[in-house]
Design an enzyme around this catalytic site. Structure first.
Site, PDB file in Angstrom:
ATOM      1  N   ARG A 178      -7.844 -12.108   6.127  1.00 15.20           N
ATOM      2  CA  ARG A 178      -6.448 -12.499   6.426  1.00 15.20           C
ATOM      3  C   ARG A 178      -6.219 -12.450   7.934  1.00 15.20           C
ATOM      4  NH1 ARG A 178      -3.688  -8.285   2.264  1.00 15.20           N
ATOM      5  NH2 ARG A 178      -5.479  -8.381   0.869  1.00 15.20           N
ATOM      6  N   HIS A 183       0.840  -1.221   0.000  1.00 15.41           N
ATOM      7  CA  HIS A 183       0.000   0.000   0.000  1.00 15.41           C
ATOM      8  C   HIS A 183       0.866   1.259   0.000  1.00 15.41           C
ATOM      9  CE1 HIS A 183      -3.123  -2.560   2.401  1.00 15.41           C
ATOM     10  NE2 HIS A 183      -3.461  -2.565   1.121  1.00 15.41           N
TER      11      HIS A 183
END
Ligand code: ADP
Length: 403
Positions: free
Chosen positions: A241, A180
């Site tokens: 996740r 990111h």
């Protein structure tokens, strides 16, 4: 100057065409569910409403062809000729140890990218297919690769190394890379503009909270540490996740569970069946989790609390590492929209000078804004991310440096 930003995900292709003279979007859209029985194409321009239609798209190549033909269409298109596009910027998830900054695409670069296939097997082959398809459709127009890992290159070795035998780093390049980066970079710059001080005088923690989430410590515009690691699995609890777990659990599961004898099954367990989804058994989506928790579902409440707690832990640890901060930024789907998550994270952090104004936090808005109290030492900000614009800027810079 016009820049076309292309983002090839595992089963989608997103695009945005920018006019860089005013940094405004001309046209944008997405082809989703590539390779499935039915794919979808959503497109919009600065002067037309969003349109959605079902299409048959078997590959990333076909998706890129559909998009470029559409941009060139005489009736609904946005450009008359491919030469109007000056450069194409491709979002690349993982640069591995090969790419530390944005690069112009050459034969060598493509070869290097191919060598990164094994490190991000879901994404890199899709990126590669997108690059080839764009080259075919837009011959002669330069392409730039912009890496999600690049902004994290300043992390010092003692923070990016894992304490495995050193040869695992040397031979297999196993280290923290971080993800990111384009988003963390963009919101850091915007935070400095909002605070009204140069970025190189600020200490920030940026929280990109989406389906995948990462927290980053930024000092003077440079990343000091980030929560994701060798892959985007490490760090906080995410949609599906697991984030940080004791690594010995993996060896234990392999030993006791007949279903998990290969890495693919384990990867699926940790990446797709865990997080909010795994705990609540309902959904990996934050909206559904909050709704179920509010309706009294105990596991959904637990999942929500675990996610917020893990984020709070990273923020607190980076606060310590940075020896205090000037700003805390929330961005991406959850960070920008979930009042409940932001409040749960920021409650009881006044010892660190983090004080949220709950009224401001509850006010719906899609604009960048402060949600801290007037007295809060740390400015709490909500900043809508804009990775596409950042990629367009990087691509323009790459081209300008060349000429
Ligand atoms: P990705 O990582 O796939 O880009 P996004 O940044 O789009 O993900 O974030 C998706 C997450 O944002 C989902 O969990 C979704 O529920 C959450 N989200 C989006 N809008 C809202 C909202 N209004 N309130 C709470 N959560 C939201």
């Amino acid at each position: 100057m016009k820049v076309l930003v292309v983002n090839c995900g595992s089963s989608s292709v997103k695009y945005t065409l920018f006019e860089m003279d005013n940094e405004k979007k001309i046209a944008w859209g997405i082809v989703e569910c590539i390779g499935l029985l039915e794919s979808y194409y959503r497109r919009q321009t600065a002067v037309t409403e969003e349109k959605k239609k079902s299409v048959k798209v078997a590959s990333h190549t076909e998706a890129v062809e559909l998009i470029i033909n559409d941009l060139l269409d005489k009736e609904i298109g946005s450009i008359a000729n491919i030469d109007e596009i000056d450069v194409i910027g491709h979002r690349i998830v993982h640069g591995g140890n090969r790419f530390s900054k944005s690069v112009l695409v050459t034969k060598e670069v493509k070869k290097g990218l191919k060598e990164c296939f094994s490190i991000a097997p879901l994404h890199t082959p899709a990126h590669y297919a997108g690059i080839l398809a764009v080259e075919k459709m837009l011959p002669g127009i330069p392409s730039v690769l912009v890496f999600d890992t690049a902004f994290h290159q300043t992390i010092p070795d003692y923070a990016y190394m894992y304490a495995l035998p050193y040869e695992y780093y040397e031979k297999y390049h196993i280290r923290k890379y971080g993800f990111h980066g384009t988003s963390h970079n963009y919101v850091s710059q915007r935070a400095a503009a909002m605070i009204g001080k140069p970025l190189n005088e600020l200490k920030l923690i940026t929280a990109h909270l989406g389906n995948g989430s990462s927290i980053t410590a930024v000092e003077k515009g440079k990343v000091i540490d980030t929560s994701m690691g060798f892959t985007p699995l490490q760090g906080v609890v995410m949609g599906s996740r697991c984030g940080d777990i004791d690594p010995a659990i993996i060896a234990y599961i392999i030993k006791i569970h007949p279903n998990y004898r290969n890495s693919e099954a384990l990867n699926t367990l940790m990446n797709k069946e865990s997080g909010l989804l795994g705990i609540s058994g309902i959904s990996g989506d934050m909206r559904s989790t909050v709704k179920a928790a509010t309706e009294g579902n105990k596991k959904a409440k637990l999942a929500f609390e675990m996610l917020c707690y893990s984020i709070k832990k990273y923020i607190s640890s980076y606060y310590g590492i940075l020896n205090g901060i000037d700003g805390l930024v929330f961005t991406a789907g959850i960070g920008e929209n979930s009042t409940a998550v932001r409040e749960k994270i920021c409650v009881n952090m006044h010892a660190m000078g983090i004080e949220m104004d709950t009224e401001k936090n509850n006010k719906p808005s899609s604009k960048e804004r402060f949600v801290s109290t007037a007295d809060s030492k740390v400015k709490i900000m909500i900043i809508p991310t804009n990775e596409e614009l950042m990629i367009a800027r990087e691509s323009r810079a790459c081209i300008c440096m060349r000429t």
